[in-house]
Scaffold this motif. Structure first.
Motif, PDB file in Angstrom:
ATOM      1  N   ARG A 275       0.825  -1.195   0.000  1.00 43.13           N
ATOM      2  CA  ARG A 275       0.000   0.000   0.000  1.00 43.13           C
ATOM      3  C   ARG A 275       0.864   1.251   0.000  1.00 43.13           C
ATOM      4  NH1 ARG A 275      -3.841   1.204   4.376  1.00 43.13           N
ATOM      5  NH2 ARG A 275      -2.328   0.034   5.587  1.00 43.13           N
ATOM      6  N   GLY A 276       0.570   2.165  -0.923  1.00 44.68           N
ATOM      7  CA  GLY A 276       1.281   3.443  -0.945  1.00 44.68           C
ATOM      8  C   GLY A 276       2.549   3.436  -1.784  1.00 44.68           C
ATOM      9  N   PHE A 277       2.964   2.274  -2.294  1.00 44.87           N
ATOM     10  CA  PHE A 277       4.143   2.199  -3.175  1.00 44.87           C
ATOM     11  C   PHE A 277       3.686   2.241  -4.627  1.00 44.87           C
ATOM     12  CE2 PHE A 277       7.990   0.918  -0.720  1.00 44.87           C
ATOM     13  CZ  PHE A 277       7.420   0.909   0.545  1.00 44.87           C
ATOM     14  N   GLU A 278       4.316   3.096  -5.422  1.00 44.35           N
ATOM     15  CA  GLU A 278       3.974   3.136  -6.846  1.00 44.35           C
ATOM     16  C   GLU A 278       5.228   3.094  -7.711  1.00 44.35           C
ATOM     17  OE1 GLU A 278       1.885   5.973 -10.233  1.00 44.35           O
ATOM     18  OE2 GLU A 278       1.752   6.612  -8.145  1.00 44.35           O
ATOM     19  N   PHE A 279       5.256   2.144  -8.640  1.00 43.52           N
ATOM     20  CA  PHE A 279       6.346   2.055  -9.627  1.00 43.52           C
ATOM     21  C   PHE A 279       5.777   2.382 -10.998  1.00 43.52           C
ATOM     22  CE2 PHE A 279       7.723  -0.560  -6.105  1.00 43.52           C
ATOM     23  CZ  PHE A 279       9.071  -0.241  -5.985  1.00 43.52           C
ATOM     24  N   VAL A 280       6.540   3.122 -11.797  1.00 43.76           N
ATOM     25  CA  VAL A 280       6.023   3.553 -13.097  1.00 43.76           C
ATOM     26  C   VAL A 280       6.524   2.625 -14.204  1.00 43.76           C
ATOM     27  CG1 VAL A 280       6.032   5.419 -14.789  1.00 43.76           C
ATOM     28  CG2 VAL A 280       5.751   5.943 -12.377  1.00 43.76           C
ATOM     29  N   ARG A 290      16.570   1.938 -17.284  1.00 43.51           N
ATOM     30  CA  ARG A 290      16.386   1.920 -15.829  1.00 43.51           C
ATOM     31  C   ARG A 290      17.686   2.277 -15.136  1.00 43.51           C
ATOM     32  NH1 ARG A 290      11.044   2.465 -14.677  1.00 43.51           N
ATOM     33  NH2 ARG A 290       9.785   0.903 -15.740  1.00 43.51           N
ATOM     34  N   TRP A 291      18.290   3.379 -15.622  1.00 41.11           N
ATOM     35  CA  TRP A 291      19.533   3.855 -14.993  1.00 41.11           C
ATOM     36  C   TRP A 291      19.356   3.945 -13.485  1.00 41.11           C
ATOM     37  CZ3 TRP A 291      20.442   9.228 -13.220  1.00 41.11           C
ATOM     38  CH2 TRP A 291      21.718   9.358 -12.665  1.00 41.11           C
ATOM     39  N   LEU A 292      18.291   4.637 -13.052  1.00 43.24           N
ATOM     40  CA  LEU A 292      17.935   4.615 -11.634  1.00 43.24           C
ATOM     41  C   LEU A 292      16.536   4.028 -11.471  1.00 43.24           C
ATOM     42  CD1 LEU A 292      19.230   7.993 -10.103  1.00 43.24           C
ATOM     43  CD2 LEU A 292      20.398   5.783 -10.286  1.00 43.24           C
ATOM     44  N   SER A 293      16.392   3.155 -10.473  1.00 46.53           N
ATOM     45  CA  SER A 293      15.069   2.668 -10.085  1.00 46.53           C
ATOM     46  C   SER A 293      14.445   3.698  -9.154  1.00 46.53           C
ATOM     47  CB  SER A 293      15.186   1.345  -9.330  1.00 46.53           C
ATOM     48  OG  SER A 293      15.603   0.310 -10.192  1.00 46.53           O
ATOM     49  N   THR A 294      13.191   4.067  -9.451  1.00 47.04           N
ATOM     50  CA  THR A 294      12.537   5.092  -8.638  1.00 47.04           C
ATOM     51  C   THR A 294      11.210   4.562  -8.110  1.00 47.04           C
ATOM     52  OG1 THR A 294      11.536   5.980 -10.635  1.00 47.04           O
ATOM     53  CG2 THR A 294      13.557   7.039  -9.883  1.00 47.04           C
ATOM     54  N   VAL A 295      10.778   5.099  -6.989  1.00 42.91           N
ATOM     55  CA  VAL A 295       9.501   4.700  -6.401  1.00 42.91           C
ATOM     56  C   VAL A 295       8.799   5.944  -5.878  1.00 42.91           C
ATOM     57  CG1 VAL A 295      10.522   4.239  -4.107  1.00 42.91           C
ATOM     58  CG2 VAL A 295       8.372   3.102  -4.770  1.00 42.91           C
ATOM     59  N   LEU A 296       7.477   5.951  -5.975  1.00 43.62           N
ATOM     60  CA  LEU A 296       6.689   7.034  -5.362  1.00 43.62           C
ATOM     61  C   LEU A 296       6.071   6.482  -4.085  1.00 43.62           C
ATOM     62  CD1 LEU A 296       4.872   8.436  -8.550  1.00 43.62           C
ATOM     63  CD2 LEU A 296       6.998   9.246  -7.492  1.00 43.62           C
ATOM     64  N   ILE A 297       6.152   7.254  -3.002  1.00 39.48           N
ATOM     65  CA  ILE A 297       5.568   6.847  -1.724  1.00 39.48           C
ATOM     66  C   ILE A 297       4.383   7.761  -1.410  1.00 39.48           C
ATOM     67  CG2 ILE A 297       5.972   6.546   0.758  1.00 39.48           C
ATOM     68  CD1 ILE A 297       7.596   4.593  -0.910  1.00 39.48           C
ATOM     69  N   HIS A 298       3.197   7.188  -1.488  1.00 39.17           N
ATOM     70  CA  HIS A 298       1.989   7.946  -1.138  1.00 39.17           C
ATOM     71  C   HIS A 298       1.786   7.805   0.371  1.00 39.17           C
ATOM     72  CE1 HIS A 298       1.074   8.537  -5.381  1.00 39.17           C
ATOM     73  NE2 HIS A 298       1.414   7.275  -5.569  1.00 39.17           N
ATOM     74  N   ALA A 299       2.113   8.872   1.094  1.00 40.87           N
ATOM     75  CA  ALA A 299       2.243   8.789   2.554  1.00 40.87           C
ATOM     76  C   ALA A 299       0.941   8.386   3.242  1.00 40.87           C
ATOM     77  CB  ALA A 299       2.735  10.129   3.097  1.00 40.87           C
ATOM     78  N   LYS A 300      -0.199   8.889   2.737  1.00 44.15           N
ATOM     79  CA  LYS A 300      -1.477   8.569   3.393  1.00 44.15           C
ATOM     80  C   LYS A 300      -1.722   7.073   3.408  1.00 44.15           C
ATOM     81  CE  LYS A 300      -4.574  12.494   2.908  1.00 44.15           C
ATOM     82  NZ  LYS A 300      -4.875  13.046   1.590  1.00 44.15           N
ATOM     83  N   ILE A 372      13.571  -1.882   3.887  1.00 46.05           N
ATOM     84  CA  ILE A 372      12.312  -1.242   3.483  1.00 46.05           C
ATOM     85  C   ILE A 372      11.127  -1.941   4.167  1.00 46.05           C
ATOM     86  CG2 ILE A 372      10.776  -0.705   1.544  1.00 46.05           C
ATOM     87  CD1 ILE A 372      13.282  -0.459  -0.236  1.00 46.05           C
ATOM     88  N   LEU A 373      11.156  -3.276   4.205  1.00 49.52           N
ATOM     89  CA  LEU A 373      10.039  -4.014   4.819  1.00 49.52           C
ATOM     90  C   LEU A 373       9.946  -3.722   6.318  1.00 49.52           C
ATOM     91  CD1 LEU A 373      10.210  -7.420   2.900  1.00 49.52           C
ATOM     92  CD2 LEU A 373       8.635  -5.500   2.547  1.00 49.52           C
ATOM     93  N   LYS A 374      11.092  -3.420   6.920  1.00 48.16           N
ATOM     94  CA  LYS A 374      11.090  -3.101   8.346  1.00 48.16           C
ATOM     95  C   LYS A 374      10.249  -1.847   8.615  1.00 48.16           C
ATOM     96  CE  LYS A 374      14.709  -1.798  11.387  1.00 48.16           C
ATOM     97  NZ  LYS A 374      16.161  -1.883  11.632  1.00 48.16           N
ATOM     98  N   ILE A 375      10.464  -0.817   7.832  1.00 45.53           N
ATOM     99  CA  ILE A 375       9.698   0.419   8.064  1.00 45.53           C
ATOM    100  C   ILE A 375       8.222   0.208   7.698  1.00 45.53           C
ATOM    101  CG2 ILE A 375      10.686   1.430   5.943  1.00 45.53           C
ATOM    102  CD1 ILE A 375      10.056   4.172   7.092  1.00 45.53           C
ATOM    103  N   VAL A 376       7.970  -0.638   6.675  1.00 45.70           N
ATOM    104  CA  VAL A 376       6.576  -0.944   6.324  1.00 45.70           C
ATOM    105  C   VAL A 376       5.876  -1.623   7.509  1.00 45.70           C
ATOM    106  CG1 VAL A 376       5.096  -2.357   4.822  1.00 45.70           C
ATOM    107  CG2 VAL A 376       7.036  -1.116   3.842  1.00 45.70           C
ATOM    108  N   GLU A 377       6.549  -2.589   8.117  1.00 45.50           N
ATOM    109  CA  GLU A 377       5.946  -3.336   9.247  1.00 45.50           C
ATOM    110  C   GLU A 377       5.732  -2.459  10.465  1.00 45.50           C
ATOM    111  OE1 GLU A 377       8.654  -6.614   9.588  1.00 45.50           O
ATOM    112  OE2 GLU A 377       7.963  -7.345   7.636  1.00 45.50           O
ATOM    113  N   ASN A 378       6.564  -1.448  10.611  1.00 48.14           N
ATOM    114  CA  ASN A 378       6.432  -0.571  11.768  1.00 48.14           C
ATOM    115  C   ASN A 378       5.309   0.464  11.639  1.00 48.14           C
ATOM    116  OD1 ASN A 378       8.450  -1.869  13.109  1.00 48.14           O
ATOM    117  ND2 ASN A 378      10.073  -0.441  12.475  1.00 48.14           N
TER     118      ASN A 378
END
Ligand SMILES: *Cc1c(COP(=O)(O)O)cnc(C)c1O
Length: 379
Positions: A275-280, A290-300, A372-378
């Motif tokens: 939830r809240g992770f978006e990949f384009v 894919r020089w850099l992998s990017t992610v959008l974090i929808h905080a809500k 990353i999963l650690k902060i998701v679980e918290n």
């Protein structure tokens, strides 16, 4: 402390030193030499042979020369994608010209065709002159909407400078990035997909343009036995040592693109459902290196912000970086015209560049995922 995981680090293939050694053996340590020509030929054939390539000291130098070749002068207006690295825009200032910044669209995060038209019409109306050039960028390796942008360029007769610094190996409808416009540029800086430990290239259509760019890049020396100059010169040529590294790097370019693309695949597969992770994704017909992998974090939805995630990863000695801060928000460009809404601003607010090196190990990737999963679980 765990060892540092970098955002994007150099990755040698093993053949680079042989080319450099050869330069030493043959005493081609002065700027000119066979590696420069060889590297240009390698790039030319990689890009499809229709174009001319001049190897230069940086991508920034290549953009500067492109603007000079297009006759950009003091007081002119040059349109530039706002969502980019400052090196896309600084050469406009070198020429004493005025940048006009344009917002992004949401499919590729690059220059928005609708806002581009507004910027052209707006500049004509406000300043009474047509912009001299359009600097469009394939950000993070994702090609811009070239068909739409080229149609506008043709309609208004304004040439495009294609900033392909981050997009070597990307393509648009089968055509390599860097070859989609009048002048393309590449960068071989240390963080790019291949590196010469600093370098760049200008891509042009004709042999004559190539000769002219090399003339400018080597101090604009008129034909004479003494030093004679009738135009401003620059010291922008690539050295034969750097080009040797580049020749070695060309041998593993496609392999490294696949590794970078695999990084993106790993992130999307393991995080895309959260939830809240978006990949384009790549729009149809578009191939990103894919020089850099990017992610959008929808905080809500995620329960934490992009900045929370960045700081949590920093704690674990993992380097990430917010998406590039748009140029129209930068202090140096605050008095420049801007056309658009808040697409680039919003991306900057919620976007993060993840570690993307082609030499990330499986262990590195697992470490990043766990952090990353650690902060998701918290949350
Ligand atoms: C790196 C970069 C440049 C500049 O290239 P250098 O070789 O570092 O001068 C220009 N534009 C973009 C988008 C870049 O990422």
């Amino acid at each position: 402390m765990n060892s540092k995981i970098w955002l994007s680090s150099p990755h040698m293939g093993g053949h680079e030193q042989a080319f450099v050694q050869q330069a030493f053996d043959e005493n081609w340590v002065a700027p000119l030499g066979p590696n420069v020509n060889g590297f240009e030929e390698d790039l030319k054939s990689y890009l499809g042979n229709e174009k001319q390539v001049s190897a230069l000291s940086s991508g920034t130098a290549a953009i500067h020369l492109a603007l000079i070749m297009l006759g950009v002068k003091n007081g002119d207006f040059v349109i530039c994608q706002s969502m980019t690295f400052s090196a896309s825009a600084n050469p406009i200032l070198y020429q004493g010209a005025n940048p006009v910044f344009v917002d992004s669209e949401t499919k590729t995060w690059n220059i928005c065709p609708t806002d581009l038209i507004k910027a052209i019409e707006g500049t004509i109306k406000k300043h009474g002159v047509k912009p001299k050039a359009i600097v469009a960028v394939h950000l993070y390796g994702m090609p811009y909407l070239a068909e739409e942008i080229n149609a506008i360029s043709e309609k208004y007769d304004i040439p495009v400078v294609e900033d392909s610094a981050e997009a070597l190996g990307s393509s648009y409808k089968g055509q390599k990035c860097g070859t989609l416009s009048k002048h393309g540029i590449l960068s071989f800086n240390g963080n790019k997909i291949i590196t010469t430990s600093g370098g760049g290239a200008l891509i042009s259509n004709t042999e004559e343009e190539k000769k002219k760019s090399v003339f400018f890049a080597t101090q604009s020396k008129d034909p004479a036995t003494h030093y004679q100059h009738s135009e401003i010169g620059y010291n922008y040529r690539m050295s034969n040592i750097s080009a040797g590294i580049g020749r070695g790097q060309m041998m593993i370019l496609d392999k490294h693109i696949n590794l970078r693309r695999a990084n993106f695949g790993f992130y999307k597969e393991n995080l895309g459902h959260l939830r809240g992770f978006e990949f384009v994704d790549e729009p149809e017909g578009i191939y990103s290196n894919r020089w850099l992998s990017t992610v959008l974090i929808h905080a809500k939805e995620a329960g934490f912000s992009r900045e929370d995630l960045r700081l949590a990863l920093e704690e674990e000695n993992i380097e990430t970086r917010p998406l590039w801060k748009p140029m129209h928000m930068q202090p140096i460009f605050e008095n420049c015209d801007y056309y658009g809404t808040n697409v680039a601003e919003d991306l900057f607010e919620i976007g993060l560049c993840l570690p993307s090196s082609s030499n990330l190990s499986d262990d590195d990737r697992e470490r990043i995922l766990k952090a990353i999963l650690k902060i998701v679980e918290n949350h």
